[in-house]
Design an enzyme around this catalytic site. Structure first.
Site: not given
Ligand code: OAD
Length: 240
Positions: A26, A105, A108, A123, A134, A154, A192
């Site tokens: 994200a 992950q 979008d 994801h 359906c 449906c 992430t």
């Molecule tokens: P997180 O919100 O857990 O982590 C996002 C990371 O990105 C954080 O460590 C931030 O410091 C970093 N970050 C934010 N902006 C940034 C930027 N511009 N450049 C570099 N880093 C940046 O998001 P995910 O790890 O994607 O799952 O979360 C994993 C999953 O948790 C998601 O796919 C979602 C959520 O629950 C589902 O919905 C199934």
């Protein structure tokens, strides 16, 4: 302050690699104006009437379907979002034949919108929605613009093809992502928190020496990476 020496090292690593794989989350979206989940201002830090993480579970979806869709439309649908410099740089590297896959992950579709062709969406995708009765396909707008629980002609509920907690990842997507990582000569992990499994565990299939983390904040896994750059992924990748 981004370390220029680290960015220079990243640039050299990219330049000498020909089988780069990118693994993101994200944080790749924040430079498109979208909130991530776990940063201080992230979606999961909000004061919401249910613990936000549980709202994205299969149990919650089944028991509180209408509230699930309210949350989903508000926080996981981005009708106006545009790809940022991270998305475009990765698409460019793929076009040059240097990058072989993006593993995300996120749900979008922005990597594809920026031009990336080989994208493994661990994801799922908010751009795909199916009637549970359906099986008919419905697009993003159908779910985003509907009120309450989106309903197919449906009468069945239209469910986004997004992997909720307690649901399994698609086995073909896992296989593609794991193979791409196992064959990569460079793995860039970015944006992430590396806290959600099984996705976060896939990076262990990488066995090369060019393992890079680009993240705004530290993660518990920083020590596993040969090069760690704390900063914004779009800003950093566009300097390479
Ligand atoms: P997180 O919100 O857990 O982590 C996002 C990371 O990105 C954080 O460590 C931030 O410091 C970093 N970050 C934010 N902006 C940034 C930027 N511009 N450049 C570099 N880093 C940046 O998001 P995910 O790890 O994607 O799952 O979360 C994993 C999953 O948790 C998601 O796919 C979602 C959520 O629950 C589902 O919905 C199934």
């Amino acid at each position: 302050m981004i370390s220029q020496t680290s960015v220079q090292r990243l640039k050299e690593m990219i330049s000498s690699s020909n089988n780069i794989v990118f693994f993101g989350g994200a944080g790749v979206l924040t430079e498109s104006g979208i909130k991530d989940f776990r940063s201080a201002d992230g979606i999961y830090m909000m004061d919401y009437k249910y613990p936000p993480e549980s709202v994205l579970s299969h149990t919650f979806y089944t028991k509180h379907t209408e509230e699930f869709f309210d949350f989903y439309r508000k926080y996981l649908c981005f009708p106006d979002a545009k790809p940022n410099s991270a998305h475009y740089k990765l698409a460019e590297l793929e076009k040059q034949g240097k990058l072989k896959a993006v593993i995300t992950q996120n749900v979008d579709g922005l990597h594809q919108r920026a031009g990336s062709k080989c994208v493994y969406e661990l994801h799922g995708s908010a751009l795909r929605n199916y009637c549970v009765k359906c099986g008919k396909f419905h697009d993003f707008d159908f779910v985003y613009r509907s009120q309450g629980i989106p309903e197919c002609e449906c009468g069945g509920t239209v469910k986004p093809d997004v992997v909720l907690y307690e649901e399994s990842l698609d086995s073909d997507v896992i296989e593609g992502a794991v193979n791409a990582i196992a064959n990569a000569d460079m793995l860039i992990v970015a944006g992430t928190s590396l806290t959600v499994y099984p996705a976060a565990g896939f990076i262990r299939y990488y066995s090369g020496n060019n393992l890079v983390l680009i993240n705004k904040d530290s993660t518990e896994k920083d020590d596993d990476f040969g090069l760690v750059i704390h900063g914004k992924v779009g800003e950093i990748l566009s300097k390479t």
